[in-house]
Scaffold this motif. Structure first.
Motif, PDB file in Angstrom:
ATOM      1  N   THR A 164       8.325   0.044   9.145  1.00 34.76           N
ATOM      2  CA  THR A 164       7.074  -0.325   8.479  1.00 34.76           C
ATOM      3  C   THR A 164       6.245  -1.262   9.350  1.00 34.76           C
ATOM      4  O   THR A 164       6.760  -1.857  10.266  1.00 34.76           O
ATOM      5  CB  THR A 164       7.305  -0.970   7.116  1.00 34.76           C
ATOM      6  N   PRO A 183       5.098   3.142   4.306  1.00 35.71           N
ATOM      7  CA  PRO A 183       4.987   4.572   4.581  1.00 35.71           C
ATOM      8  C   PRO A 183       6.113   5.365   3.932  1.00 35.71           C
ATOM      9  O   PRO A 183       7.152   4.828   3.598  1.00 35.71           O
ATOM     10  CB  PRO A 183       5.116   4.629   6.102  1.00 35.71           C
ATOM     11  N   ASP A 204       2.051  -2.209   4.583  1.00 35.80           N
ATOM     12  CA  ASP A 204       1.930  -0.754   4.545  1.00 35.80           C
ATOM     13  C   ASP A 204       3.327  -0.196   4.270  1.00 35.80           C
ATOM     14  O   ASP A 204       4.270  -0.519   4.981  1.00 35.80           O
ATOM     15  CB  ASP A 204       1.425  -0.263   5.903  1.00 35.80           C
ATOM     16  N   LEU A 209      -6.504  -0.559   5.287  1.00 35.98           N
ATOM     17  CA  LEU A 209      -5.789  -1.767   5.693  1.00 35.98           C
ATOM     18  C   LEU A 209      -6.478  -2.476   6.846  1.00 35.98           C
ATOM     19  O   LEU A 209      -6.646  -3.696   6.824  1.00 35.98           O
ATOM     20  CB  LEU A 209      -4.366  -1.399   6.106  1.00 35.98           C
ATOM     21  N   PRO A 219       0.111  -4.968   8.574  1.00 32.83           N
ATOM     22  CA  PRO A 219      -1.130  -5.040   9.319  1.00 32.83           C
ATOM     23  C   PRO A 219      -1.751  -6.426   9.305  1.00 32.83           C
ATOM     24  O   PRO A 219      -2.609  -6.707  10.103  1.00 32.83           O
ATOM     25  CB  PRO A 219      -2.044  -4.050   8.624  1.00 32.83           C
ATOM     26  N   LYS A 230      -5.205   5.310   4.108  1.00 29.05           N
ATOM     27  CA  LYS A 230      -4.527   4.042   3.863  1.00 29.05           C
ATOM     28  C   LYS A 230      -4.674   3.075   5.046  1.00 29.05           C
ATOM     29  O   LYS A 230      -5.008   1.911   4.879  1.00 29.05           O
ATOM     30  CB  LYS A 230      -3.038   4.360   3.644  1.00 29.05           C
ATOM     31  N   SER A 231      -4.428   3.601   6.261  1.00 26.96           N
ATOM     32  CA  SER A 231      -4.464   2.692   7.419  1.00 26.96           C
ATOM     33  C   SER A 231      -5.884   2.220   7.713  1.00 26.96           C
ATOM     34  O   SER A 231      -6.087   1.079   8.116  1.00 26.96           O
ATOM     35  CB  SER A 231      -3.835   3.350   8.641  1.00 26.96           C
ATOM     36  N   PHE A 289       0.854  -1.190   0.000  1.00 28.51           N
ATOM     37  CA  PHE A 289       0.000   0.000   0.000  1.00 28.51           C
ATOM     38  C   PHE A 289       0.891   1.240   0.000  1.00 28.51           C
ATOM     39  O   PHE A 289       1.730   1.388   0.884  1.00 28.51           O
ATOM     40  CB  PHE A 289      -0.868   0.054   1.270  1.00 28.51           C
TER      41      PHE A 289
END
Length: 368
Positions: free
Chosen positions: A100, A119, A117, A81, A103, A77-78, A69
Motif C-alpha cells: 500500500t 488497493p 490508499d 488522492l 500518499p 482514486k489516485s 480510500f
C-alpha cells in the motif's frame, strides 16, 4: 478436510436455497451464526505471503484521524488522492513492502488527517487471500472510509464493495444495535424487549445462542433488532462501526439531469477529481463525519495559539481529555480551566475537568 472458505461458500449456498418461514427460522439463525464465526476465523487466521490477516500492514500512523480510500481500479482514486494531498499538504509517498502507499497527510482546518490508499480490496478478500485480508484489516482501523466510484459504471460496484466490508465486520454508516447482553453462570436465557420485535423470533435467538454455546444470559432488546444485529452484539469485539462517504467521481462526463439524481444518493458527494470539482464539499463532509473538535490553547497572559489546535476526537471532548492530550501530569496539577467559546455561557468562564468543550473553544489551564 474443507477449508474455511469452502465452508463459508457452502453455508451461503444453503442460506440462499432456504426460504425463511416459521419452520426454518431456527435453522437459518444457526447458519447465520456459523457464518459469522467462520468469517471471524478467516480474518484472524495467519495468511501466507507475510503479515497476519488480523493485524494489517505496518502503516506508520500520523495525524489525528485516518481516511481510507477504497475503489475498483481506474475510478480516479489516485488522482483524487494526489489532488487532495497535493493541495493541502507536504505530499509524501511512503512505499510499503506490503503493497500500500500513504500518499500524504492533509492539513485541514488546523488538523492533520492521514489519507491511506487501500488497493485491491475486491481481489480476494472474500476468498481469504492474504492481501485482501490485510487491506480489510487496515480499513477496519480507519476513522472514515471514502468509497470512490465511477459515475459511468453501474452502481453494483458500490454493492460489491459494501458486501465485502460488511462481510468482514465493518458496519457502514450504522450505530451499534441497542441490545444489552449479559452472560450469566446459570438461570437460562432471559429475553426482554422494550419495543416489539418484528424481524426476530425466539427460535432464531435460541439458535444463535446454541451456536455460540451460551446457555445462560440476560438479553434486553431496546430496538427492533434482526438476527444479524444480535450476532453483531455477540461479536462486538470484532465489529467496527465506520462512517463512509461515497465519492462519485467523473461528473464531468454526465449531464446536469443525471447529476441531480446522484445528489439523492445518501452519504454521497459527486466530484470530478480530474477537474478538482466539488472537492471542497467532499472535505467539508469529511470533517463533519470525523466529528473532530479543535481547541486553542491560551497560555496565561498570552494570545491564543490559533496555528496549532489540540484536536479531540471520538466524543472525548471534556477538559480532562484536553489535559490528557497535552500531558498526562496536567490532571494531577489541575486547579481549574478558563474557557472562551460556545461551550460556556459567560466569556470567559471558570470550569472543572468534567466540562464538555466545543469546536474552537479557547482554554487556559490554571494549575494548583
Amino acid at each position: 478436510m474443507s477449508t474455511t472458505v469452502e465452508k463459508i461458500k457452502a453455508i451461503e449456498d444453503e442460506m440462499a436455497r432456504t426460504q425463511k418461514n416459521k419452520a426454518t427460522s431456527f435453522h437459518l439463525g444457526q447458519l447465520k451464526a456459523k457464518l459469522a464465526r467462520l468469517k471471524r476465523e478467516l480474518l484472524s487466521a495467519p495468511s501466507g505471503g507475510g503479515g497476519g490477516g488480523g493485524v494489517g500492514f505496518d502503516v506508520a500512523r500520523t495525524g489525528v484521524a485516518s481516511v481510507g480510500f477504497i475503489g475498483f481500479p481506474s475510478v480516479g482514486k489516485s488522482t483524487l488522492l494526489s489532488k487532495l494531498t497535493g493541495t493541502h499538504s507536504e505530499a509524501a509517498a511512503y512505499e510499503f513492502t506490503t503493497l500500500t502507499t500513504v500518499p500524504g497527510v492533509i492539513q485541514y482546518r488546523g488538523a492533520k488527517i492521514q489519507m491511506l490508499d487501500l488497493p485491491g480490496i475486491i481481489e480476494g478478500a472474500k476468498d481469504g487471500k492474504g492481501r485482501g485480508k490485510q487491506v480489510i484489516a487496515v480499513a477496519r482501523t480507519c476513522s472514515l472510509i471514502f468509497i470512490v466510484l465511477d459515475v459511468n459504471k453501474p452502481l453494483q460496484h458500490k454493492q460489491v464493495i459494501e458486501r465485502e466490508l460488511e462481510g468482514f465486520g465493518i458496519r457502514i454508516n450504522k450505530e451499534p444495535p441497542n441490545i444489552v447482553f449479559k452472560k450469566k453462570e446459570k438461570g437460562g436465557i432471559n429475553i426482554t424487549n422494550t419495543v416489539p420485535l418484528t424481524k426476530l423470533d425466539n427460535d432464531e435467538i435460541r439458535a444463535v445462542m446454541s451456536e455460540y454455546k451460551i446457555t445462560s444470559a440476560d438479553i434486553a432488546f431496546r430496538c427492533d433488532a434482526s438476527v444479524d444485529d444480535l450476532i453483531d452484539v455477540l461479536e462486538a469485539h470484532n465489529r467496527r462501526y465506520v462512517p463512509v462517504i461515497y465519492a462519485l467521481n467523473k461528473i464531468d462526463s454526465i449531464s446536469i439531469e443525471e447529476l441531480d439524481i446522484l445528489y439523492r444518493i445518501p452519504n454521497a458527494v459527486p466530484i470530478s477529481s480530474e477537474h478538482s470539482w466539488n472537492l471542497d464539499e467532499l472535505l467539508e463532509i469529511m470533517w463533519d463525519r470525523l466529528n473532530l473538535v479543535r481547541i486553542y490553547t491560551k497560555p496565561k497572559g498570552q494570545q491564543p495559539d490559533y496555528e496549532q489546535p489540540v484536536v479531540l476526537r471520538d466524543g472525548k471532548n471534556t477538559v480532562e481529555d484536553f489535559c490528557n492530550q497535552i500531558h498526562k501530569s496536567l490532571v494531577d496539577q489541575f486547579k481549574n480551566a478558563v474557557v472562551w467559546g460556545s461551550s460556556v455561557k459567560h466569556q470567559p468562564q471558570h470550569v472543572g475537568l468534567a466540562h464538555v468543550l466545543k469546536d474552537e473553544d479557547v482554554v487556559t489551564i490554571l494549575k494548583k
